[in-house]
Design an enzyme around this catalytic site. Structure first.
Site, PDB file in Angstrom:
ATOM      1  N   CYS A   1       0.875  -1.168   0.000  1.00 32.64           N
ATOM      2  CA  CYS A   1       0.000   0.000   0.000  1.00 32.64           C
ATOM      3  C   CYS A   1       0.910   1.216   0.000  1.00 32.64           C
ATOM      4  O   CYS A   1       1.690   1.421   0.937  1.00 32.64           O
ATOM      5  CB  CYS A   1      -0.887   0.009   1.244  1.00 32.64           C
ATOM      6  SG  CYS A   1      -1.891   1.494   1.396  1.00 32.64           S
TER       7      CYS A   1
ATOM      8  N   CYS B   1      -0.282   3.425  -6.669  1.00 26.77           N
ATOM      9  CA  CYS B   1      -1.286   2.866  -5.761  1.00 26.77           C
ATOM     10  C   CYS B   1      -1.459   1.434  -6.233  1.00 26.77           C
ATOM     11  O   CYS B   1      -1.612   1.186  -7.441  1.00 26.77           O
ATOM     12  CB  CYS B   1      -2.600   3.645  -5.871  1.00 26.77           C
ATOM     13  SG  CYS B   1      -4.016   2.766  -5.131  1.00 26.77           S
TER      14      CYS B   1
HETATM   15  N1  DGL Z   1      -3.808   0.507  -2.463  1.00 29.18           N
HETATM   16  C1  DGL Z   1      -3.494   1.656  -1.671  1.00 29.18           C
HETATM   17  C2  DGL Z   1      -2.202   2.329  -2.130  1.00 29.18           C
HETATM   18  O1  DGL Z   1      -1.367   1.692  -2.718  1.00 29.18           O
HETATM   19  C3  DGL Z   1      -4.500   2.738  -1.518  1.00 29.18           C
HETATM   20  C4  DGL Z   1      -5.931   2.620  -1.665  1.00 29.18           C
HETATM   21  C5  DGL Z   1      -6.656   3.461  -0.649  1.00 29.18           C
HETATM   22  O2  DGL Z   1      -6.819   4.676  -0.819  1.00 29.18           O
HETATM   23  O3  DGL Z   1      -7.023   2.865   0.351  1.00 29.18           O
HETATM   24  O4  DGL Z   1      -2.016   3.480  -1.883  1.00 29.18           O
END
Ligand code: DGL
Length: 272
Positions: A75, A189
């Site tokens: 993340c 993301c």
């Molecule tokens: N998958 C997460 C990232 O890489 C973010 C998604 C979210 O905003 O929760 O930042």
């Protein structure tokens, strides 16, 4: 105390980290994987920093209690605040942002685009890291997308939902790709690689950088060096925990093409 047979932990606010699981399963098929997706609280990228830190610590404690031998923070948003929440962990921790910046800084590109959550964008972490690491003078354009991760989370396999994803992609990316003409785009993301086919269809020829591949390579190198690769001869399995919908996560795991899913289980969310 972890050893060669201990699992590798992978976490995200939602299903975005499945893009990282996919690469790890490809490169390290014998490893046992534990996944945590905080489906009850996605999207993290629109939350304030203190809350993101608290929610990340909650997931880190889950992983620590299960004795993971390495933890992939799949993340980017949590990776922005890693120095505030990973201190208590006793295993190596891998940051999605560091992986993305490492991959981008090695490129032969003058103008690099980054799309990410609003939190990651506001932190300026990608431009700072890429510019600090790149041997050349590079321009980094960053774009924060408030809705994209949430749309991806709930739209895979649904034509109407995917049409909304593509509409949102054009809203966020058209300017950066068609007007500013970036040489490539970092998917900052982990949800975005899950719709890479849509991005490629909308912007043919635009090279995409997925930090997941770099994360899997770094994990392999680290486990090799520490003598912690799983020595088993049969492939390892994946267990998914979520604070969200178990049926939806099981479906998403199939849609993304994850292999050897031993189970998808509910875990109670942190109370806000
Ligand atoms: N998958 C997460 C990232 O890489 C973010 C998604 C979210 O905003 O929760 O930042």
């Amino acid at each position: 105390m972890s050893d060669q047979h201990s699992p590798v932990g992978i976490l995200d606010s939602g299903i975005g980290g499945f893009s990282v699981v996919k690469q790890v399963q490809k490169l390290l098929p014998k490893e046992e994987l534990l996944y945590f997706g905080d489906g009850a609280h996605i999207p993290y990228g629109n939350h304030p920093q203190e809350l993101i830190v608290d929610m990340a610590r909650y997931m880190f404690r889950f992983m620590e209690a299960r004795g993971v031998k390495a933890l992939l923070v799949a993340c980017n948003t949590i990776s922005c605040v890693l120095d505030r929440c990973a201190g208590a962990l006793s295993c190596p921790v891998f940051s999605a942002v560091q992986a993305g910046a490492d991959a981008a800084a090695r490129l032969d590109a003058d103008k690099i685009g980054v799309i990410s959550t609003v939190f990651t964008h506001n932190s300026r972490i990608y431009p700072k890291k890429i510019q600090a690491q790149s041997p050349r003078k590079v321009v980094v354009l960053s774009c924060g997308c408030p809705d994209l991760a949430g749309l991806v989370e709930h739209s895979l396999g649904d034509p109407a939902g995917m049409a909304r994803v593509e509409e949102n992609l054009r809203l966020e990316l058209d300017h950066m790709v068609l007007e500013d003409r970036v040489d490539c785009c970092v998917l900052g993301c982990t949800h975005y690689p899950l719709v890479a086919d849509s991005i490629r269809r909308l912007y043919p020829g635009l090279p995409l950088i997925d930090p997941a591949e770099e994360m899997a390579r770094s994990l392999k190198a680290c486990l090799e060096e520490a003598g912690l690769l799983n020595p088993r001869t049969v492939p390892g399995s994946l267990t998914v925990y979520t604070t969200g919908g178990v049926a939806e996560y099981a479906l998403r795991a199939r849609q993304v093409g994850l292999e050897r899913v031993a189970g998808v289980e509910f875990y109670p969310p942190m109370e806000l």
